[in-house]
Design a protein around this motif. Structure first.
Motif, PDB file in Angstrom:
ATOM      1  N   UNK A 233      59.676  38.733  14.615  1.00  0.00           N
ATOM      2  CA  UNK A 233      58.635  36.765  14.949  1.00  0.00           C
ATOM      3  C   UNK A 233      57.490  37.673  14.010  1.00  0.00           C
ATOM      4  N   UNK A 234      57.817  36.630  12.269  1.00  0.00           N
ATOM      5  CA  UNK A 234      56.998  37.502  11.343  1.00  0.00           C
ATOM      6  C   UNK A 234      55.328  36.280  12.033  1.00  0.00           C
ATOM      7  N   UNK A 235      55.045  35.298  12.449  1.00  0.00           N
ATOM      8  CA  UNK A 235      54.082  35.120  13.050  1.00  0.00           C
ATOM      9  C   UNK A 235      53.817  34.346  14.307  1.00  0.00           C
ATOM     10  N   UNK A 236      53.159  34.636  15.212  1.00  0.00           N
ATOM     11  CA  UNK A 236      52.980  34.206  16.648  1.00  0.00           C
ATOM     12  C   UNK A 236      51.402  33.947  16.303  1.00  0.00           C
ATOM     13  N   UNK A 237      51.612  32.253  16.558  1.00  0.00           N
ATOM     14  CA  UNK A 237      50.479  31.754  16.721  1.00  0.00           C
ATOM     15  C   UNK A 237      50.343  31.000  18.801  1.00  0.00           C
ATOM     16  N   UNK A 238      48.520  32.532  18.791  1.00  0.00           N
ATOM     17  CA  UNK A 238      48.210  31.157  19.576  1.00  0.00           C
ATOM     18  C   UNK A 238      46.947  30.118  19.871  1.00  0.00           C
ATOM     19  N   UNK A 239      47.530  28.844  20.169  1.00  0.00           N
ATOM     20  CA  UNK A 239      46.797  27.689  19.803  1.00  0.00           C
ATOM     21  C   UNK A 239      45.696  28.353  20.862  1.00  0.00           C
TER      22      UNK A 239
ATOM     23  N   UNK B 203      56.001  41.696  16.244  1.00  0.00           N
ATOM     24  CA  UNK B 203      55.284  40.598  15.650  1.00  0.00           C
ATOM     25  C   UNK B 203      55.059  41.486  14.618  1.00  0.00           C
ATOM     26  N   UNK B 204      55.085  40.265  13.512  1.00  0.00           N
ATOM     27  CA  UNK B 204      54.440  41.296  11.855  1.00  0.00           C
ATOM     28  C   UNK B 204      52.895  40.250  11.758  1.00  0.00           C
ATOM     29  N   UNK B 205      52.598  39.185  12.162  1.00  0.00           N
ATOM     30  CA  UNK B 205      51.286  39.107  12.339  1.00  0.00           C
ATOM     31  C   UNK B 205      50.844  38.403  13.488  1.00  0.00           C
ATOM     32  N   UNK B 206      49.533  37.974  13.712  1.00  0.00           N
ATOM     33  CA  UNK B 206      48.829  37.106  14.836  1.00  0.00           C
ATOM     34  C   UNK B 206      47.755  36.329  13.843  1.00  0.00           C
ATOM     35  N   UNK B 207      47.980  35.314  14.525  1.00  0.00           N
ATOM     36  CA  UNK B 207      46.813  33.976  14.630  1.00  0.00           C
ATOM     37  C   UNK B 207      46.313  33.900  16.010  1.00  0.00           C
ATOM     38  N   UNK B 208      44.995  33.541  15.872  1.00  0.00           N
ATOM     39  CA  UNK B 208      44.374  33.491  17.114  1.00  0.00           C
ATOM     40  C   UNK B 208      42.418  33.758  17.288  1.00  0.00           C
ATOM     41  N   UNK B 209      41.919  33.028  17.613  1.00  0.00           N
ATOM     42  CA  UNK B 209      40.702  32.579  17.600  1.00  0.00           C
ATOM     43  C   UNK B 209      40.046  32.492  19.068  1.00  0.00           C
ATOM     44  N   UNK B 210      39.797  34.842  18.668  1.00  0.00           N
ATOM     45  CA  UNK B 210      38.856  35.014  20.307  1.00  0.00           C
ATOM     46  C   UNK B 210      37.511  34.353  19.896  1.00  0.00           C
ATOM     47  N   UNK B 211      36.888  34.843  21.251  1.00  0.00           N
ATOM     48  CA  UNK B 211      35.241  34.342  21.375  1.00  0.00           C
ATOM     49  C   UNK B 211      35.139  35.577  20.387  1.00  0.00           C
ATOM     50  N   UNK B 212      35.296  36.670  20.476  1.00  0.00           N
ATOM     51  CA  UNK B 212      34.417  37.913  19.402  1.00  0.00           C
ATOM     52  C   UNK B 212      34.341  37.005  17.343  1.00  0.00           C
TER      53      UNK B 212
ATOM     54  N   UNK C 201      48.610  43.766  13.660  1.00  0.00           N
ATOM     55  CA  UNK C 201      48.841  42.857  13.599  1.00  0.00           C
ATOM     56  C   UNK C 201      48.149  41.737  13.475  1.00  0.00           C
ATOM     57  N   UNK C 202      47.252  41.693  13.721  1.00  0.00           N
ATOM     58  CA  UNK C 202      46.070  40.532  14.052  1.00  0.00           C
ATOM     59  C   UNK C 202      45.329  41.112  12.620  1.00  0.00           C
ATOM     60  N   UNK C 203      44.526  40.167  11.841  1.00  0.00           N
ATOM     61  CA  UNK C 203      43.555  40.584  10.479  1.00  0.00           C
ATOM     62  C   UNK C 203      42.207  40.744  10.981  1.00  0.00           C
TER      63      UNK C 203
END
Ligand SMILES: [Zn+2]
Length: 354
Positions: free
Chosen positions: A65-71, A95-104, A147-149
């Motif tokens: 899963x090269x990119x996981x986007x958690x909307x 998983x290669x990479x995650x896009x996720x806007x966490x609270x922090x 996996x999350x920048x």
């Protein structure tokens, strides 16, 4: 190139698969409800959901899963991912990479003081030893797996990924600010997807229902985008707000006079009327719409919202990833109206291009 809108109960789980420089690429957008990964049948038999079958197929093919986007963090988008992480120790390795806007990340972006923001916690099943301790969070897992920048994803960004481009429509800074403020006000509120909401009284929730009828602030934080591949546009609206999306399209220089040509639109918020506006529809030149839900819990999509599509498009095709929805929604009378087409498939909607 293949897009599969998986059956994900009342949620979203979408997989994009294509080949870039002779290597297969998989992009997973959300993971549906927890049952989308796995559920229990009669006599405690384990039933694999569409997400688990997808993950196993990807593993079998020795792909990632090269990119996981958690909307966004609502159950119907993150539940399946949390279940996957809970059960499958090899999950993050796949998983290669995650896009996720966490609270922090949101607090940092808004330069707001850090507050106690609920995090998505992974709670192990009582029957299996997963090696993940209680209280471990989704964020901690993806951070430690590297996996999350921890970068923020916001409106107006143009992000290239393995031969494709994501033009981000949502969330806007205002949407994130609203979410942050809600967290600040309701720091004790149950927002993690696996926690129960039993710590407040029924009376409290009844009052809250009146003043705050849905989780629309969460929806306002949704990552929605135009995905550009092979010079074609595919639009994924998550559960984003119509107004935010309209502003997003304007940033990319589309409007009602210059609508974006698109192959398909994944309707926002499972086809809720509250997330569909005529102005938004008129900014998109397409005749193909996908509704992702089995209709449980929220009764989506709204017929009122679908009517807006029929009003603004000529003979649109409205596709459902649960076949039963069509008969549930449309009466015999509705069916006589020939200004639109519908279709559906048991194993989810698939869109393929050579
Ligand atoms: Zn949703």
């Amino acid at each position: 190139m293949r897009i599969n809108f998986l059956p994900a109960y009342n949620g979203d789980a979408i997989c994009i698969n294509y080949v870039h420089q002779n290597v297969a690429v998989n992009i997973l957008i959300d993971g549906g409800t927890k049952q989308t990964y796995q559920t229990k049948g009669k006599k405690n038999t384990i039933i694999s959901g569409s997400l688990k079958l997808l993950v196993e197929a990807i593993r079998e093919r020795k792909e990632k899963v090269d990119l996981l986007i958690l909307t966004h963090i609502d159950d119907d988008h993150v539940g399946g991912i949390l279940k996957w992480f809970e059960i499958d120790q090899g999950a993050t390795g796949l998983i290669g990479k995650v896009w996720f806007n966490s609270g922090k990340i949101i607090a940092g972006y808004l330069k707001e003081p850090e507050i106690k923001i609920p995090e998505l916690s992974l709670v192990p099943q009582d029957t299996t030893d997963t090696g993940i301790n209680q209280g471990v969070t989704f964020e901690k897992v993806i951070r430690e797996a590297k996996i999350w920048d921890e970068g923020i994803i916001t409106q107006g960004q143009c992000l290239n990924f393995k031969g494709s481009t994501f033009k981000i429509l949502s969330p806007s800074k205002d949407g994130l600010k609203a979410l942050h403020d809600k967290w600040f006000r309701e720091a004790s509120d149950s927002m993690t997807s696996v926690a129960t909401d039993y710590d407040q009284s029924l009376a409290y929730y009844l009052t809250a229902l009146v003043s705050d009828p849905d989780g629309s602030i969460h929806n306002g934080s949704s990552i929605a985008f135009i995905w550009v591949y092979d010079e074609k546009n595919y639009i994924f609206l998550a559960d984003a707000h119509a107004e935010t999306l309209i502003n997003g399209f304007k940033i990319f220089e589309y409007d009602q006079e210059h609508p974006i040509p698109a192959e398909v639109v994944k309707l926002s918020h499972h086809g809720s009327n509250r997330n569909i506006s005529l102005e938004l529809l008129e900014m998109i030149d397409t005749d193909q719409f996908v509704v992702t839900t089995n209709g449980n819990k929220h009764g989506h999509p709204d017929k009122k919202g679908l009517a807006k599509i029929l009003k603004s498009k000529t003979n649109p095709l409205i596709r459902f990833n649960y076949p039963n929805r069509i008969d549930d929604i449309f009466t015999a009378e509705d069916r006589k109206f020939i200004g639109f087409r519908t279709d559906s498939a048991l194993d989810g909607i698939v869109i393929e291009e050579e």
